[in-house]
Write an enzyme that holds these catalytic residues in place. Structure first.
Site, PDB file in Angstrom:
ATOM      1  N   HIS A 336     -31.090 -15.266 -27.971  1.00 17.47           N
ATOM      2  CA  HIS A 336     -30.863 -14.481 -29.074  1.00 17.47           C
ATOM      3  C   HIS A 336     -31.768 -13.386 -28.805  1.00 17.47           C
ATOM      4  CE1 HIS A 336     -30.999 -13.651 -33.215  1.00 17.47           C
ATOM      5  NE2 HIS A 336     -29.774 -14.335 -33.438  1.00 17.47           N
ATOM      6  N   ASP A 394     -25.416 -19.793 -33.207  1.00 20.39           N
ATOM      7  CA  ASP A 394     -23.851 -19.397 -32.888  1.00 20.39           C
ATOM      8  C   ASP A 394     -23.221 -20.398 -32.078  1.00 20.39           C
ATOM      9  OD1 ASP A 394     -23.909 -17.168 -34.418  1.00 20.39           O
ATOM     10  OD2 ASP A 394     -25.207 -16.356 -32.853  1.00 20.39           O
TER      11      ASP A 394
END
Length: 459
Positions: A336, A394
């Protein structure tokens, strides 16, 4: 560079020295502050340094341009605090995400989305009576103006759901005139409730329109997440019963995406609102920004990657490509930009993904089979552990939405629906800040300097 002003090429020497704390009166930030002394071309300037309740100190440069005639340069604003906020705090290095001081893990495990909405909006967890009143208010505002149904028919049948949402949410200001005066606290509150309540209805209508099915009206006897699933998947021809495991997973997706500090779409909402734009226009701007693949499309990109891999036996090939620095391929859904250790939302989302896949199975879905095996192999590979490339929120949210039956085109609209409360909370905070100013970023100009106009016949 041709045309660059000569002054830009002249080197400047700037030094900054930190000084001892001092007490400052009349600031909304921390009562104690330090000062930094900036030395530029022989002149010195004292700049306040504020200490937040959490995170790095902040150097106040608001008067620097007026005093020294210089701007700061920070493309992407990655080192600039553009606002003061008490809503969300992120420590990417430690994997911390707090909403009003509560960890995202506790909220996702022990709370539910509408309670988190209340927390973000009003700063504290509600009492039982406050929660009941808030839930009732939201539930009874989920229907949209009937004329808005005709608005949908103006879009092509194959329009992307995000295109529809940008248009419909922006058009809400044409249907709800009684809640667009941002100077009226009551109207701000009405707009807040309407956006949170109606966004699931609008998202579900966008989905139904693109697949050619009739719109399904919201039901007051269902909770927020169950109502959304019912509006998406029920049809008039037969009854639809929402599975509680799927409803809980959907609620967690909403919760884990509710707010994420000053990201691109939130900053867009704040910038739009600084001009005095109505709340529906501001949220439409946020949706438009979220539509960008670098922001809201990560879980969709993850599913597309899984489909590219195609089968379990090709996973080693793609893992090897991900390790090859000369290969542009990257594992989507791993690591991330903000979280340099681990994504605190991913732990809870993984639990939901496991529950959903156990309920629905993966035997007949090769994409989900690849996802489960890729997760297993990547977590066992020292390369990914050393670089802290763990599955993020995600990765797991894409798996859940795929298993539920949502097409990838609906992933970002669901993200927008989830993030609406964060946008509105940030919008309210900014509007209620007496020190709010219209956003006006500066630039490092590198174009031509002034030159004479030459008539076309003489060029």
């Amino acid at each position: 560079m041709p045309g660059r002003p000569p002054d830009h090429q002249r080197p400047h020497r700037a030094l900054i020295a930190m000084e001892a704390p001092l007490t400052t009166e009349g600031t909304t930030m921390a009562d104690t502050q330090k000062t930094a002394t900036l030395t530029l071309d022989g002149q010195t300037y004292d700049l306040p340094v504020y200490s937040p309740t959490a995170g790095p100190d902040v150097l106040d440069i608001r008067k620097l341009y007026g005093q020294a005639n210089v701007f700061t340069y920070d493309p992407g604003f990655t080192s600039t605090a553009a606002c003061e906020s008490a809503i969300t705090f992120i420590d990417g290095g430690e994997g911390v995400l707090l909403h009003r001081g509560y960890t995202i893990g506790d909220l996702a495990e022990k709370s539910h989305f509408l309670e988190v909405c209340y927390l973000l909006l009003y700063g504290e967890l509600p009492t039982a009576a406050e929660m009941e009143k808030f839930e009732t208010t939201v539930t009874h505002h989920t229907m949209v103006h009937e004329q808005m149904l005709k608005f949908f028919t103006g879009f092509r049948r194959d329009a992307h759901p995000m295109a529809i949402m940008v248009g419909v949410v922006g058009a809400m200001s044409a249907f709800y005139h009684d809640s667009i005066d941002i100077s009226d606290a009551h109207q701000r509150e009405v707009a807040t409730i309407r956006l949170i309540a109606k966004m699931p209805t609008i998202a579900a209508m966008a989905y139904k329109y693109t697949i050619g099915q009739p719109f399904v009206y919201p039901r007051n006897n269902l909770d927020y997440a169950s109502n959304f699933l019912n509006m998406c998947f029920s049809v008039p021809a037969e009854d639809y019963e929402v599975n509680p495991i799927l409803s809980r997973a959907m609620d967690r997706i909403f919760t884990l995406h509710a707010d994420h500090e000053q990201n691109a779409s939130t900053s867009t909402v704040r910038l739009a609102s600084s001009s005095g734009a109505n709340p529906f226009a501001c949220i439409a701007a946020g949706i438009a920004c979220l539509w960008g693949p670098a922001h809201g499309g990560a879980n969709q990109a993850c599913l597309e990657m899984l489909r590219e891999i195609g089968s379990v036996d090709r996973i080693p090939e793609f893992i090897a490509r991900a390790k090859d620095k000369n290969d542009p391929f990257r594992l989507m859904g791993f690591g991330h930009r903000v979280y340099k250790n681990f994504d605190p939302r991913a732990t809870v989302m993984k639990q939901s993904a496991d529950e959903v896949l156990e309920l629905l199975g993966v035997e007949n879905n090769p994409t989900l089979q690849v996802a489960k095996e890729l997760e297993k192999q990547a977590l066992a590979d020292p390369y990914f552990a050393e670089k802290k490339l763990f599955p993020n929120v995600d990765f797991y949210s894409g798996i859940i939405l795929e298993a539920m039956g949502f097409p990838t085109s609906m992933f970002t609209p669901i993200f927008a629906l989830s993030r609406t409360v964060g946008w509105i909370s940030q919008w309210k905070e900014q509007i209620e800040d007496p020190g709010m100013k219209i956003g006006r970023p500066r630039q490092l100009y590198t174009g031509a300097t002034e030159r004479p106009y030459v008539n076309v016949e003489d060029r």
